[in-house]
Design an enzyme around this catalytic site. Structure first.
Site, PDB file in Angstrom:
ATOM      1  N   GLU A  85     -34.795  87.649 -11.412  1.00 38.90           N
ATOM      2  CA  GLU A  85     -35.720  86.918 -12.274  1.00 38.90           C
ATOM      3  C   GLU A  85     -37.083  86.835 -11.602  1.00 38.90           C
ATOM      4  OE1 GLU A  85     -33.151  83.058 -11.514  1.00 38.90           O
ATOM      5  OE2 GLU A  85     -35.020  82.521 -12.476  1.00 38.90           O
ATOM      6  N   CYS A 117     -30.892  82.794 -13.263  1.00 39.12           N
ATOM      7  CA  CYS A 117     -29.986  83.041 -12.125  1.00 39.12           C
ATOM      8  C   CYS A 117     -28.653  83.643 -12.558  1.00 39.12           C
ATOM      9  CB  CYS A 117     -29.753  81.742 -11.356  1.00 39.12           C
ATOM     10  SG  CYS A 117     -31.276  80.972 -10.795  1.00 39.12           S
ATOM     11  N   THR A 158     -36.695  73.590  -2.420  1.00 33.71           N
ATOM     12  CA  THR A 158     -35.582  74.389  -2.965  1.00 33.71           C
ATOM     13  C   THR A 158     -35.992  75.847  -3.223  1.00 33.71           C
ATOM     14  OG1 THR A 158     -36.006  73.724  -5.264  1.00 33.71           O
ATOM     15  CG2 THR A 158     -34.488  72.357  -4.008  1.00 33.71           C
ATOM     16  N   SER A 207     -32.605  70.193 -15.354  1.00 34.05           N
ATOM     17  CA  SER A 207     -31.790  71.330 -14.890  1.00 34.05           C
ATOM     18  C   SER A 207     -30.435  70.841 -14.380  1.00 34.05           C
ATOM     19  CB  SER A 207     -32.524  72.169 -13.840  1.00 34.05           C
ATOM     20  OG  SER A 207     -32.480  71.610 -12.566  1.00 34.05           O
ATOM     21  N   HIS A 239     -23.086  78.743  -8.418  1.00 31.39           N
ATOM     22  CA  HIS A 239     -24.515  78.996  -8.257  1.00 31.39           C
ATOM     23  C   HIS A 239     -25.125  77.740  -7.625  1.00 31.39           C
ATOM     24  CE1 HIS A 239     -28.661  79.703  -8.863  1.00 31.39           C
ATOM     25  NE2 HIS A 239     -28.789  78.743  -9.765  1.00 31.39           N
ATOM     26  N   LYS A 248     -22.628  67.796  -7.626  1.00 33.01           N
ATOM     27  CA  LYS A 248     -22.783  66.983  -8.854  1.00 33.01           C
ATOM     28  C   LYS A 248     -21.935  67.559  -9.987  1.00 33.01           C
ATOM     29  CE  LYS A 248     -27.638  65.633  -8.049  1.00 33.01           C
ATOM     30  NZ  LYS A 248     -27.744  64.212  -8.331  1.00 33.01           N
TER      31      LYS A 248
END
Ligand code: COA
Length: 390
Positions: A85, A117, A158, A207, A239, A248
């Site tokens: 990407e 991704c 990140t 996200s 991912h 999470k």
């Protein structure tokens, strides 16, 4: 645990490459006036790779692919699928440069795939379709990305860079991929990169919820299609835009299917990603590489692999680790590569970041990388790559 397909199809080899430089998140935390625990614990990242000025997705992807071809040769390869990407051209597939650098035969098709991704997983599924039709073929899948956000934003810690090359084949050495998978697509603006930007835009909080929704949705779809129950899946990899995301999502799945969950269950799969940072299309496969390298009790285990691409598409695949996979471990090689990265100060990283925007102007790149291939520069609007002899 037995395979459902008469012929085992899956990942025969997997190699990882990353950028020449590294930024320690302790240094970024100090520069940003942030408690380092926010990055190490709150986000779950320790460092991120930064490409040298003469590196990009092509050089990293070619480096990973060279390792695979050095081991297996080119026999049977008629397809190269390059997922990214952070593409370097709007028309020409990055894989065509790799085809040239690696001297692949003319009778090979090359194409680039994009869906944030998720693209690497789409490439793996396409590869499986090709080898299911003709098991004498092998498909070279490359997933490579440079994750770039604007500096001094919440997403800055990140970032990252890396590539994975995989050989998808019948009777694979590493892992048999099972035919059933769970799918989930939803039109959502959680992360995207408009055509006039070289850094991504992201709504970080959205996200997280979009990712969790996709994970649960893909789980339910897999269950509806008769996929294995949670008790039949021995390990999970995800991912990982940042490793806390996987925790999470997995916590939510555990609630959804009513099983206990300890964060440490996922720790081995975090080992490399905590150091490379986000590698977009390569992230899930780097996590799988860590598990295959570092988990001593995987033979015959079923692994759940969750792929997510913002925007968004999610897919939950499962695979059975081959009984002799330990004979093909690369343990130590990735640690050495990560340890060999050249540290950057925050000031030097931000200078590189500012110079990293895509350009079609004539430019020569300085010789920095010690990888086998380098991006030499642009002339007449065209990008030029070369072998370094390393
Ligand atoms: N010690 C330990 N943890 C701390 C802390 C400290 N001193 N300070 C903050 N934290 C925790 C917060 O509690 C929070 O944890 P939680 O999410 O479990 O509640 C976490 O650190 C992040 O802090 P927060 O302030 O909520 O987030 P942020 O505004 O700094 O942004 C991201 C974090 C991850 C959302 C941001 O980096 C981002 O958007 N990254 C890009 C994500 C991406 O790529 N998404 C698309 C692909 S899926």
């Amino acid at each position: 645990m037995t395979a459902q397909h008469p012929l085992a199809l899956g990942i025969h080899d997997l190699a990882i490459a990353t950028g020449h430089h590294v930024l320690d998140l302790d240094d970024l935390a100090a520069a940003n006036g942030v408690d380092p625990a926010k990055y190490h614990v709150g986000i779950g990242q320790d460092a991120f790779s930064v490409p040298a000025p003469d590196e990009d997705i092509v050089t990293m992807g070619a480096t990973a692919a060279k390792e695979v071809l050095d081991r297996h040769g080119v026999e049977g390869i008629r397809t190269v699928l390059f997922a990214t990407e952070s593409g370097v051209d709007q028309s020409k597939a990055a894989g065509v440069y790799v085809h040239g650098l690696l001297g692949l035969p003319r009778n090979v098709r090359v194409v680039e795939l994009k869906q944030a991704c998720y693209g690497g997983t789409a490439a793996v599924q396409m590869a499986l379709g090709i080898i299911a039709r003709d098991p004498s073929e092998r498909v070279l899948v490359i997933a490579a990305d440079v994750a770039r956000y604007d500096v001094e934003t919440a997403a800055e810690p990140t970032q990252g860079a890396g590539a994975v090359a995989m050989l998808i084949a019948a009777d694979p050495d590493l892992i048999e991929l099972e035919p059933q998978s769970g799918l989930f697509t939803a039109d959502v603006d959680d992360f995207w990169r408009p055509n006039d930007r070289s850094t991504a835009l992201v709504d970080g909080r959205l996200s997280v919820t979009a990712y969790v929704d996709a994970f649960i949705g893909a789980w339910d779809d897999l269950a509806d299609r008769g996929g294995p129950g949670i008790e039949a899946i021995d390990r999970f990899v995800h991912h990982q835009p940042f490793t806390k995301m996987a925790i999470k999502a997995h916590r939510k799945l555990a609630q959804h299917v009513d099983v206990p969950f300890e964060e440490t269950e996922l720790a081995v799969g975090f080992t490399y990603n905590r150091q490379t940072g986000n590698t977009y299309t390569a992230s899930l496969w780097i996590a799988l590489g860590a598990l295959l390298d570092l988990d001593d009790d995987l033979a015959g285990a079923r692994i759940g692999m969750f792929s997510y691409g913002s925007g968004s598409v999610g897919e939950l695949m499962t695979g059975i680790v081959r009984p002799d996979h330990q004979q093909h471990r690369r343990t130590g090689r990735v640690h050495e590569m990560l340890a060999a990265r050249v540290p950057l100060s925050v000031e030097a990283y931000r200078e590189l970041h500012a110079a990293g925007a895509a350009t079609s102007e004539d430019v020569e790149r300085p010789r920095v990388t010690t990888a086998p291939f380098r991006f030499a520069g642009v002339s007449g609007g065209a990008r030029h790559y070369e072998a370094t002899g390393a």
